[in-house]
Design an enzyme around this catalytic site. Structure first.
Site, short mmCIF file in Angstrom:
data_model
loop_
_atom_site.label_atom_id
_atom_site.label_comp_id
_atom_site.label_asym_id
_atom_site.label_seq_id
_atom_site.Cartn_x
_atom_site.Cartn_y
_atom_site.Cartn_z
N ASP A 180 88.95 -45.51 -8.12
CA ASP A 180 90.29 -44.95 -9.22
C ASP A 180 91.49 -44.15 -8.80
O ASP A 180 91.76 -43.26 -9.08
CB ASP A 180 89.40 -43.94 -10.20
CG ASP A 180 88.10 -44.19 -9.88
OD1 ASP A 180 88.07 -46.18 -10.75
OD2 ASP A 180 86.88 -43.71 -10.73
N TRP B 251 83.73 -54.70 -24.86
CA TRP B 251 83.96 -53.99 -24.63
C TRP B 251 84.91 -53.16 -23.83
O TRP B 251 86.22 -53.81 -22.70
CB TRP B 251 82.72 -53.82 -23.32
CG TRP B 251 82.52 -52.60 -23.38
CD1 TRP B 251 83.20 -52.49 -21.30
CD2 TRP B 251 82.03 -51.38 -22.09
NE1 TRP B 251 83.08 -51.31 -20.54
CE2 TRP B 251 82.48 -50.64 -21.72
CE3 TRP B 251 80.94 -51.27 -23.47
CZ2 TRP B 251 81.76 -49.44 -21.27
CZ3 TRP B 251 80.46 -49.95 -23.44
CH2 TRP B 251 81.12 -48.24 -22.65
N TRP C 200 79.56 -52.78 -20.95
CA TRP C 200 79.72 -52.75 -19.40
C TRP C 200 79.21 -53.82 -18.70
O TRP C 200 78.97 -54.38 -18.85
CB TRP C 200 79.53 -51.78 -18.34
CG TRP C 200 80.52 -51.55 -17.81
CD1 TRP C 200 81.65 -50.79 -17.57
CD2 TRP C 200 80.57 -51.74 -15.89
NE1 TRP C 200 82.30 -50.68 -15.86
CE2 TRP C 200 81.65 -51.42 -15.25
CE3 TRP C 200 78.96 -52.33 -15.44
CZ2 TRP C 200 81.35 -51.61 -13.64
CZ3 TRP C 200 79.19 -52.91 -13.73
CH2 TRP C 200 80.48 -52.65 -13.46
N ASN D 222 86.61 -49.60 -21.95
CA ASN D 222 86.47 -47.81 -20.63
C ASN D 222 87.84 -48.06 -20.34
O ASN D 222 88.83 -47.05 -21.34
CB ASN D 222 85.22 -47.92 -20.19
CG ASN D 222 84.99 -48.73 -19.12
OD1 ASN D 222 84.66 -49.85 -19.12
ND2 ASN D 222 85.16 -47.95 -17.87
N ASP D 223 87.65 -47.01 -19.69
CA ASP D 223 88.56 -46.37 -19.21
C ASP D 223 90.09 -46.52 -19.29
O ASP D 223 90.33 -47.36 -18.99
CB ASP D 223 89.10 -46.22 -17.29
CG ASP D 223 87.44 -45.52 -16.66
OD1 ASP D 223 86.75 -45.56 -17.92
OD2 ASP D 223 87.12 -45.91 -15.55
N PHE E 169 88.10 -52.61 -10.87
CA PHE E 169 87.53 -51.27 -11.33
C PHE E 169 89.15 -50.31 -11.43
O PHE E 169 90.76 -50.73 -11.73
CB PHE E 169 87.11 -50.02 -10.01
CG PHE E 169 85.88 -50.34 -10.60
CD1 PHE E 169 84.72 -51.64 -11.07
CD2 PHE E 169 84.67 -49.58 -10.05
CE1 PHE E 169 83.66 -51.88 -11.75
CE2 PHE E 169 83.27 -50.29 -10.34
CZ PHE E 169 82.57 -51.21 -10.72
N SER E 170 89.14 -49.20 -12.10
CA SER E 170 90.25 -48.16 -12.33
C SER E 170 91.35 -48.48 -11.71
O SER E 170 91.29 -48.15 -10.13
CB SER E 170 90.06 -47.32 -12.79
OG SER E 170 89.15 -46.78 -13.98
N GLU F 265 85.86 -38.92 -10.48
CA GLU F 265 86.10 -40.02 -11.19
C GLU F 265 87.55 -39.76 -11.47
O GLU F 265 87.80 -38.93 -12.37
CB GLU F 265 85.03 -40.99 -11.74
CG GLU F 265 83.91 -41.44 -11.83
CD GLU F 265 82.67 -42.04 -12.04
OE1 GLU F 265 82.42 -43.05 -12.27
OE2 GLU F 265 82.94 -41.78 -13.55
N GLN G 40 89.98 -50.67 -19.14
CA GLN G 40 88.86 -51.40 -17.93
C GLN G 40 88.20 -51.84 -19.60
O GLN G 40 87.83 -51.78 -19.92
CB GLN G 40 87.28 -50.38 -17.93
CG GLN G 40 88.51 -50.31 -16.79
CD GLN G 40 88.05 -51.02 -15.41
OE1 GLN G 40 87.12 -51.46 -14.65
NE2 GLN G 40 89.23 -50.90 -15.29
C1 FRU Z 1 84.87 -44.16 -15.51
C2 FRU Z 1 84.74 -45.62 -14.29
C3 FRU Z 1 85.67 -45.42 -12.88
C4 FRU Z 1 85.40 -47.11 -13.08
C5 FRU Z 1 85.34 -47.66 -14.01
C6 FRU Z 1 84.61 -48.87 -13.87
O1 FRU Z 1 84.72 -44.18 -16.26
O2 FRU Z 1 82.96 -45.57 -13.85
O3 FRU Z 1 85.11 -44.48 -11.79
O4 FRU Z 1 86.75 -47.28 -12.30
O5 FRU Z 1 84.66 -46.20 -14.66
O6 FRU Z 1 84.61 -49.61 -15.36
#
Ligand code: FRU
Length: 534
Positions: free
Chosen positions: A191, A56, A83, A58-59, A115-116, A242, A75
């Site tokens: 973030d 997985w 996630w 993400n950001d 986190f981000s 975010e 992420q």
């Molecule tokens: C955005 C988010 C951020 C957070 C991260 C967690 O996609 O929700 O706000 O830091 O993903 O994975």
């Protein structure tokens, strides 16, 4: 480039427990080697977009340039394709096109998941972290404490820092973390994006706080002073704010400088789910004020969108791009929280957008951002392609090219086009199709992915996604990048951008140009096959 990937570094031995101690990114005896080519040949795997080898993502996080390398952290959940406990995965590139995977950079610890956040080069060693004369690379991120969250408290997110003295290869967390505790009990407090504010000789942080952002300043990245809030009453508010980004930018072909705030929001976009709005204005060192011309588009509830597609989220820009380059380079996560965790890929989940250059344009109607793909992507072009000059589409034209990995450029003869709409139809032998419409009535772009292939995994996925040009009246030119499971459409040099994912059961193998309600005339239509980066 046939890199051998050592999978064990992605297995994150020992991170099953949520409050585990930091695990060094060592290679263990659980090593499994897999040929990169094989891994990147999986169904739907994009061929010229970044995606992690497995699991997985993400950001995008901590994007920073240093000593010839563009860093992309992200992420990452190294144990699953959904996630979970967040780490910072890591990759580097020397050209923003080809990527080399590196071991995980930041692991969860006693303060929580990672986190981000962002990364900067501390050229003046304001932090004092440098020991060897080299400027430290400093990551500024959110610690998310899952135990605190479960206990029902509201202060489980705080801001922390870590540094690297070896080009991002190994990291040490600051012993006095967090540097911004959550003393006001703000539930969504995360973030951090940091830049060097050269006019005031200080660091500047923008931080998302639920329905607004907060600005902070610092002399050393360790002690932060609160400056101001922005945004409670402006822009779109249909979801959480975010992943902000904040930076000054010169207006194209002008000496005027403005400040730009990028603000991701989930949900709350016009086409559904996650997306990124932006604001343009002035910053006086303490407060950000939106430009009056821009503010008129921003009555509460209404946003101006960086990308009107459904799959460009949490994007931010690279730090420390050398002045002689001068570009503001952006990358986003090519997915949407509406369905990100159930898209039909197995070993890996989700890719990033192509890197883009943001350009600030302005005229008497107001300021806008354009997103353009970057010249480095031209490396991907092959000699295989097709160029059609002066074509008249009265009904349907078959373009003889395999459309699976393409760059399309078309230029419309707006005077002689009488159609109500023209569209590009990609299809396969199963009758699955993706349609990219240019509607000449309201000059909008519409992507129809309702019959694009696998769509049943989420009832929020099949959709008709539309975008408007904004300050220009006529659709003139369109560039499209088509990868195995994504399309990125740039209209009128990126004034309107649409990024969307799709999952055909079998790759599309037919490309047609269609017109309805009269003829569509194109000065030129070209399609160029692109190479894989893997
Ligand atoms: C955005 C988010 C951020 C957070 C991260 C967690 O996609 O929700 O706000 O830091 O993903 O994975």
């Amino acid at each position: 480039m046939r890199l051998i990937i050592v999978l064990s570094v992605f297995l994150c031995i020992g991170c099953k427990s949520e409050n585990k101690k930091e695990v060094p990114p060592e290679i263990t005896d659980q090593e499994t080697t897999v040929e990169e080519k094989e891994l990147y040949a999986e169904d739907h795997r994009n061929q010229f977009h970044f995606s992690p080898p497995v699991n997985w993502m993400n950001d995008p996080n901590g994007m920073v340039y240093f000593d010839g390398e563009y860093h992309l952290f992200y992420q990452y959940h190294p144990e699953s394709n959904v996630w979970g406990p967040m780490h910072w995965g890591h990759a580097i590139s020397t050209d923003l096109v080809h990527w080399e995977h590196l071991p995980i950079a930041l692991y969860p610890d006693d303060l929580g998941y990672i986190f981000s956040g962002s990364a900067v080069i501390d050229w003046k060693n304001t932090s004092g972290f440098s020991k060897n004369g080299n400027p430290p690379m400093v990551a500024i991120f959110t610690h998310h404490d899952p135990k605190g969250e479960k206990s029902g408290s509201n202060n489980f997110q705080s801001q922390s820092i870590a540094y690297s003295l070896d080009k991002g290869r190994t990291w040490k967390k600051y012993e006095a973390n967090p540097v911004i505790p959550n003393s006001q009990n703000i539930k969504d407090f995360r973030d951090p994006k940091v830049i060097w504010d050269k006019d005031r000789n200080q660091w500047l942080m923008v931080l998302a706080a639920g329905d607004h952002v907060k600005f902070y300043s610092s002399k050393n990245l360790k002690k932060w002073t609160y400056l101001s809030d922005f945004g409670r009453d402006l822009g779109a508010h249909g979801g959480l704010w975010e992943c902000p980004d904040f930076f000054p930018m010169k207006v194209e072909n002008s000496a005027v400088e403005k400040w730009v705030l990028l603000q991701s929001i989930n949900p709350g976009t016009p086409n559904g789910g996650s997306g990124t709005q932006y604001f343009i204005g002035e910053f006086d060192g303490k407060e950000f004020t939106v430009d009056p011309d821009f503010a008129k588009y921003l009555r509460r509830g209404k946003g101006v969108w960086l990308d009107q597609g459904r799959d460009n989220y949490a994007g931010v820009t690279w730090s420390d791009i050398p002045e002689e380059d001068g570009r503001r380079l952006f990358m986003g996560w090519m997915s949407n929280w509406d369905y990100a965790q159930v898209v039909p890929t197995e070993k890996w989940r989700s890719a990033m957008t192509l890197p883009r250059q943001l350009i600030l344009v302005g005229d008497n109607i107001g300021y806008r951002l354009r997103s353009r793909t970057i010249k480095e992507l031209e490396e991907l072009r092959t000699d295989d392609g097709i160029v059609l000059d002066n074509i008249i589409i009265s009904d349907s034209i078959n373009v003889d090219i395999d459309p699976s990995m393409l760059e399309i450029n078309l230029n419309l003869d707006t005077e002689n086009t009488k159609a109500t709409a023209c569209w590009i139809e990609l299809s396969n032998d199963l009758g699955e199709k993706l349609d990219i419409y240019m509607n000449f009535g309201d000059q909008s772009i519409m992507i129809d992915r309702t019959k694009s292939g696998k769509t049943a995994f989420s009832d929020k996925f099949p959709s008709r996604i539309s975008g408007l040009l904004g300050i220009e009246k006529l659709i003139r030119e369109v560039t499209i990048y088509l990868d195995h499971s994504s399309s990125e459409v740039f209209v009128n040099r990126g004034l309107c951008t649409m990024t969307n994912v799709h999952f055909p059961t079998r790759p599309y193998n037919t490309l047609k140009l269609k017109s309805i309600g009269g003829i569509t005339v194109m000065n030129v239509f070209s399609a160029t096959k692109l190479k894989s980066i893997w």
